[in-house]
Design a protein around this motif. Structure first.
Motif, PDB file in Angstrom:
ATOM      1  N   THR A   1       8.252 -22.305  -2.211  1.00 32.78           N
ATOM      2  CA  THR A   1       8.219 -21.532  -0.260  1.00 32.78           C
ATOM      3  C   THR A   1       8.590 -20.136  -0.737  1.00 32.78           C
ATOM      4  OG1 THR A   1      10.589 -22.028  -0.745  1.00 32.78           O
ATOM      5  CG2 THR A   1       8.637 -24.181   0.468  1.00 32.78           C
ATOM      6  N   ASP A   2       9.119 -19.823  -2.101  1.00 31.53           N
ATOM      7  CA  ASP A   2       9.183 -18.042  -1.782  1.00 31.53           C
ATOM      8  C   ASP A   2       7.797 -17.888  -1.841  1.00 31.53           C
ATOM      9  OD1 ASP A   2      11.396 -18.146  -3.030  1.00 31.53           O
ATOM     10  OD2 ASP A   2      11.076 -18.424  -4.811  1.00 31.53           O
ATOM     11  N   CYS A   3       6.717 -18.141  -2.427  1.00 28.22           N
ATOM     12  CA  CYS A   3       5.583 -18.153  -1.811  1.00 28.22           C
ATOM     13  C   CYS A   3       5.068 -18.199  -0.354  1.00 28.22           C
ATOM     14  CB  CYS A   3       4.630 -18.798  -2.459  1.00 28.22           C
ATOM     15  SG  CYS A   3       4.192 -19.214  -4.464  1.00 28.22           S
ATOM     16  N   LEU A   4       5.774 -19.011   0.782  1.00 30.83           N
ATOM     17  CA  LEU A   4       5.100 -18.607   1.399  1.00 30.83           C
ATOM     18  C   LEU A   4       5.985 -17.455   2.241  1.00 30.83           C
ATOM     19  CD1 LEU A   4       4.642 -20.329   3.813  1.00 30.83           C
ATOM     20  CD2 LEU A   4       6.488 -20.391   4.379  1.00 30.83           C
ATOM     21  N   ASP A   5       6.887 -16.844   1.696  1.00 29.97           N
ATOM     22  CA  ASP A   5       7.436 -16.309   2.047  1.00 29.97           C
ATOM     23  C   ASP A   5       6.760 -15.295   1.297  1.00 29.97           C
ATOM     24  OD1 ASP A   5       9.775 -16.734   2.878  1.00 29.97           O
ATOM     25  OD2 ASP A   5      10.937 -16.898   0.865  1.00 29.97           O
ATOM     26  N   ARG A   6       6.396 -14.802   0.546  1.00 28.34           N
ATOM     27  CA  ARG A   6       5.755 -13.416   0.021  1.00 28.34           C
ATOM     28  C   ARG A   6       4.593 -13.579   0.748  1.00 28.34           C
ATOM     29  NH1 ARG A   6       1.830 -13.551  -5.754  1.00 28.34           N
ATOM     30  NH2 ARG A   6       0.968 -11.462  -5.116  1.00 28.34           N
ATOM     31  N   TRP A   7       4.035 -14.401   1.671  1.00 31.95           N
ATOM     32  CA  TRP A   7       2.481 -13.960   2.107  1.00 31.95           C
ATOM     33  C   TRP A   7       2.579 -13.456   3.537  1.00 31.95           C
ATOM     34  CZ3 TRP A   7      -0.753 -12.716  -1.654  1.00 31.95           C
ATOM     35  CH2 TRP A   7      -0.738 -13.405  -2.862  1.00 31.95           C
TER      36      TRP A   7
ATOM     37  N   GLU B   1       3.157  -9.604   3.135  1.00 37.34           N
ATOM     38  CA  GLU B   1       1.781  -9.224   2.606  1.00 37.34           C
ATOM     39  C   GLU B   1       0.373  -9.156   2.879  1.00 37.34           C
ATOM     40  OE1 GLU B   1       1.364  -9.604  -1.639  1.00 37.34           O
ATOM     41  OE2 GLU B   1       3.373  -9.922  -2.281  1.00 37.34           O
ATOM     42  N   ALA B   2       0.276 -10.804   4.097  1.00 30.56           N
ATOM     43  CA  ALA B   2      -0.488 -10.729   4.585  1.00 30.56           C
ATOM     44  C   ALA B   2      -0.371 -12.599   5.300  1.00 30.56           C
ATOM     45  CB  ALA B   2      -1.768 -11.838   2.830  1.00 30.56           C
ATOM     46  N   PRO B   3       0.113 -12.153   6.701  1.00 31.35           N
ATOM     47  CA  PRO B   3       0.696 -12.816   7.562  1.00 31.35           C
ATOM     48  C   PRO B   3      -0.374 -13.436   9.106  1.00 31.35           C
ATOM     49  CG  PRO B   3       0.915  -9.486   8.685  1.00 31.35           C
ATOM     50  CD  PRO B   3       0.667 -10.437   6.505  1.00 31.35           C
ATOM     51  N   GLY B   4      -1.493 -11.900   9.099  1.00 32.37           N
ATOM     52  CA  GLY B   4      -2.708 -12.573   9.829  1.00 32.37           C
ATOM     53  C   GLY B   4      -4.033 -13.704   9.617  1.00 32.37           C
ATOM     54  N   ARG B   5      -3.105 -13.846   7.467  1.00 36.34           N
ATOM     55  CA  ARG B   5      -4.294 -14.183   6.693  1.00 36.34           C
ATOM     56  C   ARG B   5      -4.317 -16.098   7.137  1.00 36.34           C
ATOM     57  NH1 ARG B   5      -3.934 -14.337   1.045  1.00 36.34           N
ATOM     58  NH2 ARG B   5      -5.079 -11.424   1.613  1.00 36.34           N
ATOM     59  N   VAL B   6      -5.443 -17.143   7.860  1.00 39.68           N
ATOM     60  CA  VAL B   6      -5.497 -18.554   7.956  1.00 39.68           C
ATOM     61  C   VAL B   6      -5.063 -18.760   6.442  1.00 39.68           C
ATOM     62  CG1 VAL B   6      -6.601 -20.448   8.572  1.00 39.68           C
ATOM     63  CG2 VAL B   6      -7.172 -18.581   9.242  1.00 39.68           C
ATOM     64  N   PHE B   7      -3.747 -20.229   7.028  1.00 40.68           N
ATOM     65  CA  PHE B   7      -2.842 -20.653   5.881  1.00 40.68           C
ATOM     66  C   PHE B   7      -3.858 -22.798   5.914  1.00 40.68           C
ATOM     67  CE2 PHE B   7       0.747 -23.280   4.027  1.00 40.68           C
ATOM     68  CZ  PHE B   7       0.945 -23.330   3.712  1.00 40.68           C
ATOM     69  N   LEU B   8      -3.780 -22.626   6.403  1.00 43.52           N
ATOM     70  CA  LEU B   8      -4.522 -23.965   7.276  1.00 43.52           C
ATOM     71  C   LEU B   8      -4.754 -24.330   8.194  1.00 43.52           C
ATOM     72  CD1 LEU B   8      -0.151 -25.860   6.464  1.00 43.52           C
ATOM     73  CD2 LEU B   8      -2.126 -26.025   5.244  1.00 43.52           C
ATOM     74  N   ALA B   9      -5.868 -25.127   8.290  1.00 39.63           N
ATOM     75  CA  ALA B   9      -6.690 -25.427   8.972  1.00 39.63           C
ATOM     76  C   ALA B   9      -7.280 -26.802   9.744  1.00 39.63           C
ATOM     77  CB  ALA B   9      -7.793 -24.787   8.999  1.00 39.63           C
ATOM     78  N   GLU B  10      -6.754 -27.140  10.448  1.00 38.35           N
ATOM     79  CA  GLU B  10      -7.849 -28.663  10.709  1.00 38.35           C
ATOM     80  C   GLU B  10      -8.525 -29.278  11.745  1.00 38.35           C
ATOM     81  OE1 GLU B  10      -4.236 -31.386  10.986  1.00 38.35           O
ATOM     82  OE2 GLU B  10      -2.987 -30.960  12.427  1.00 38.35           O
ATOM     83  N   ARG B  11      -9.342 -29.803  11.981  1.00 38.96           N
ATOM     84  CA  ARG B  11     -10.296 -30.342  13.581  1.00 38.96           C
ATOM     85  C   ARG B  11      -9.163 -30.628  14.065  1.00 38.96           C
ATOM     86  NH1 ARG B  11     -15.297 -28.245  12.995  1.00 38.96           N
ATOM     87  NH2 ARG B  11     -16.849 -29.042  11.033  1.00 38.96           N
ATOM     88  N   ASP B  12      -9.513 -30.845  15.589  1.00 36.22           N
ATOM     89  CA  ASP B  12      -8.531 -30.579  16.735  1.00 36.22           C
ATOM     90  C   ASP B  12      -9.253 -32.295  17.829  1.00 36.22           C
ATOM     91  OD1 ASP B  12     -10.387 -29.630  18.393  1.00 36.22           O
ATOM     92  OD2 ASP B  12      -8.923 -27.925  18.980  1.00 36.22           O
ATOM     93  N   ASP B  13      -8.889 -32.409  18.429  1.00 40.98           N
ATOM     94  CA  ASP B  13      -9.666 -32.912  19.136  1.00 40.98           C
ATOM     95  C   ASP B  13     -10.579 -32.887  19.873  1.00 40.98           C
ATOM     96  OD1 ASP B  13      -7.226 -35.117  18.920  1.00 40.98           O
ATOM     97  OD2 ASP B  13      -6.478 -34.447  20.823  1.00 40.98           O
ATOM     98  N   ALA B  14     -10.831 -31.803  19.588  1.00 38.94           N
ATOM     99  CA  ALA B  14     -12.525 -32.037  20.252  1.00 38.94           C
ATOM    100  C   ALA B  14     -13.051 -30.961  19.126  1.00 38.94           C
ATOM    101  CB  ALA B  14     -11.724 -30.069  21.197  1.00 38.94           C
ATOM    102  N   GLY B  15     -12.855 -31.638  18.277  1.00 36.58           N
ATOM    103  CA  GLY B  15     -13.590 -30.647  16.779  1.00 36.58           C
ATOM    104  C   GLY B  15     -13.769 -29.505  16.177  1.00 36.58           C
ATOM    105  N   ASP B  16     -12.571 -28.475  16.958  1.00 41.18           N
ATOM    106  CA  ASP B  16     -12.608 -27.255  16.898  1.00 41.18           C
ATOM    107  C   ASP B  16     -11.534 -27.099  15.388  1.00 41.18           C
ATOM    108  OD1 ASP B  16     -14.342 -26.885  18.633  1.00 41.18           O
ATOM    109  OD2 ASP B  16     -13.154 -26.333  20.286  1.00 41.18           O
TER     110      ASP B  16
END
Length: 619
Positions: free
Chosen positions: A45-51, A54-69
């Motif tokens: 989890t030190d890596c989560l603190d770091r990013w 250093e890169a707060p706006g970078r997408v970490f996780l993405a998944e499809r929602d109910d609408a497919g987006d």
């Protein structure tokens, strides 16, 4: 222009293979990489603190929602929610004595809750959803609950897991859901937990999380008759990610992008792939598909949209993807655009598919994409050996990663691979006897897997997988049958018509096979409708003749009775999860199948011969 005239490999930084070898007088061979392992964080989890910094706006996780987006969470958003969830876990008194159980499959809420537990030193165990959703009985799930004794259980969709929860959820364990609360059991809201205001308790608990703190418990398939809880420490997770990056140097050049389906209850998905993205500040698109006929269209849809930098998956994924890559120009363009590496593990990739992948990459982008494989186990976190920069081929597993001590110990005619290093488990959750038996007197983990050198005179060429020691057996003639290599030869010769195979013949006159056919390909071969019942498919003359030809081809190429199967039965029933014939990750449990289907084994060798048995001529 011929492909051979334009063959070139896409540039990608991979460390050169180097290995030190020491041979002992008793025949034991010791190996280790010449390069030392670099430093690594105390906590994953030190890596989560770091990013998040250093890169707060970078997408970490993405998944499809109910609408497919695509629903996305940035590093900054993940960091804030993880800390809120961590506070909620502390408020509920979770600890090593009251751990967290996660029943749901891959998802953003699952990932954030897992990170929250690790952030404050609460062990968690992600459990294969199949034990709740596919099993008709809950014996295995009940054993896991008894072993873990959880203080909190998470199920993303409460109603989906209601039947299983009614059967096994203890009265003193709290239930948390994201949607559809169970009608039978009161549940807290995931969103309410995530909105918890963080206090100084989170920081205070975090500083006590060290290298040897238990991060998670991963339950293996239980080929011994019950699931084993493999302890994963923070040291295992962080050192193993540094091992990966010390071989696959390109991971440090730019943030990796993965679109991945591998389940997080398994070490490849939950440790290797999830950890690889987090450790290197990348982005993980959670693939809602899977390499099965019913779900693979979702995977193809995702891969049309997400240009990945690498794929770290199982051979079946590539086998199913191949026809789509050939026929779908848009998919082909996106797939190869940013691709640096194709990695496979967990099973052998036939040389035919290996070659086709190479040729297809040349046709699609004028460059050959490097294909890499390796070896690992739940107990090794999992990365242990890798082909790296070697000119690899099907069957190779490579050389030890930096930081890992490796030895080959003669066991009969074979040699067992044993491992020691910072990425090796300290043992099994609440099972001292099993822990003791897992290690030798030098502290090496006994893998139970046999390996041998590609070239005994040049160890740097790497090692070959030589089967599971426990699965080998003798024919009545006294001849040893090496299960792993023979199974691999059959699957390669079947070229997709066999989904998997179980080898028979212990104390019998010849080797045989129980074959789980690929019904979709067999229906196409037989020229029948897609809903034709399995019994009609496996007895169709074109299918029977196809497998007779496969057996005959193997017999012609054999070097003796231990290298081909003389008879086979095509199975109508798929492997059973309740009978432990198949593991949560889809691999077969050879021992359980032979026990559960002993009548079929007898039928295979019966006199007079059963009409279901497919024979080949003995050379």
């Amino acid at each position: 222009m011929a492909l051979t005239e334009t063959r070139r490999t896409r540039p990608v930084r991979i460390a050169p293979n180097d290995v030190e070898v020491r041979r002992a007088a008793d025949g034991v061979v010791y190996l280790k990489a010449q390069r030392p392992l670099g430093s690594y964080p105390i906590r994953i989890t030190d890596c989560l603190d770091r990013w998040a910094e250093e890169a707060p706006g970078r997408v970490f996780l993405a998944e499809r929602d109910d609408a497919g987006d695509w629903r996305t969470v940035t590093y900054a958003q993940a960091h804030a929610r993880v800390r809120g969830l961590a506070q909620a876990l502390l408020d509920r008194g979770l600890s090593p004595d009251r751990p967290l159980l996660i029943l749901s499959g891959n998802g953003i809420d699952h990932g954030l809750l897992a990170l929250a537990a690790m952030y404050v030193g609460v062990p968690y165990a992600p459990i294969a959803p199949a034990y709740s959703l596919q099993a008709r009985e809950y014996g295995t799930l009940g054993q896991i609950f008894d072993r873990m004794r959880p203080g909190l259980v998470f199920a993303e969709n409460g109603m989906q897991f209601e039947r299983a929860l009614t059967a096994v959820l203890p009265a003193d364990a709290e239930l948390v859901v994201s949607t559809a609360p169970s009608q039978a059991r009161r549940a807290a809201s995931f969103e309410a937990l995530a909105a918890t205001r963080t206090t100084g308790d989170v920081v205070a608990r975090r500083v006590h999380v060290g290298l040897d703190t238990v991060a998670k418990v991963l339950f293996t398939s239980g080929s011994t008759g019950r699931p084993k809880g493999v302890i994963n420490t923070q040291r295992m997770l962080t050192s193993n990610q540094e091992m990966i990056r010390s071989v696959l140097l390109f991971l440090a050049d730019s943030p990796p992008v993965l679109c991945d389906w591998l389940p997080w209850n398994h070490t490849a998905g939950g440790n290797h792939n999830f950890g690889l993205v987090l450790y290197n500040g990348g982005t993980l698109y959670i693939d809602d598909g899977k390499p099965t006929p019913a779900l693979f269209d979702a995977t193809v849809r995702n891969l049309r949209e997400v240009p990945c930098t690498g794929h770290f998956t199982v051979p079946r994924f590539y086998e199913m993807l191949m026809p789509h890559l050939r026929s779908d120009a848009a998919l082909r363009t996106t797939f190869f655009r940013d691709l640096k590496l194709l990695f496979y593990a967990a099973a052998g990739l036939g040389q035919r598919f290996w070659n086709e992948l190479r040729e297809l990459s040349l046709e699609a982008c004028g460059e050959e994409i490097r294909i890499v494989t390796g070896f690992g186990a739940t107990e090794t976190a999992p990365f242990a050996l890798c082909t790296g920069s070697a000119a690899a081929f099907a069957g190779m597993v490579g050389i030890p990663a930096p930081g890992l001590d490796f030895k080959l110990v003669p066991i009969g005619a074979k040699a067992e691979a044993r491992l020691r290093g910072p990425n090796i488990t300290p043992g099994y959750w609440r099972d001292e006897a099993l822990t003791r038996d897992a290690f030798d007197d030098e502290g090496y983990y006994r893998t139970g897997d046999a390996m041998r050198f590609v070239d005994p005179d040049d160890p740097a060429t790497g090692l070959l997988f030589d089967g599971r020691l426990s699965e080998d057996f003798k024919l009545s003639t006294g001849t040893w049958v090496s299960f792993g290599p023979l199974r691999a030869r059959i699957l390669a010769a079947a070229a997709g018509y066999a989904q998997d195979v179980v080898i028979t013949g212990h104390d019998r006159e010849c080797a045989g096979a129980l074959v789980f056919p690929n019904l979709a390909m067999c229906r196409e071969l037989a020229g029948v409708a897609g809903d034709t019942p399995a019994p009609d498919v496996v007895t169709a003359p074109p299918v029977v003749q196809k497998f007779r030809d496969i057996l005959a081809g193997l017999a012609r190429e054999s070097t003796g009775s231990s290298t081909f199967v003389a008879r086979a039965i095509l199975l109508e029933e798929p492997p059973s999860l309740d009978a432990r014939e198949i593991t949560d990750k889809g691999s077969l449990n050879q021992k359980a199948i032979l026990q559960h289907r002993s009548s079929l084994v007898d039928e295979l060798y019966a006199t007079p011969a059963s009409p279901r048995v497919i024979f080949c001529e003995v050379p």
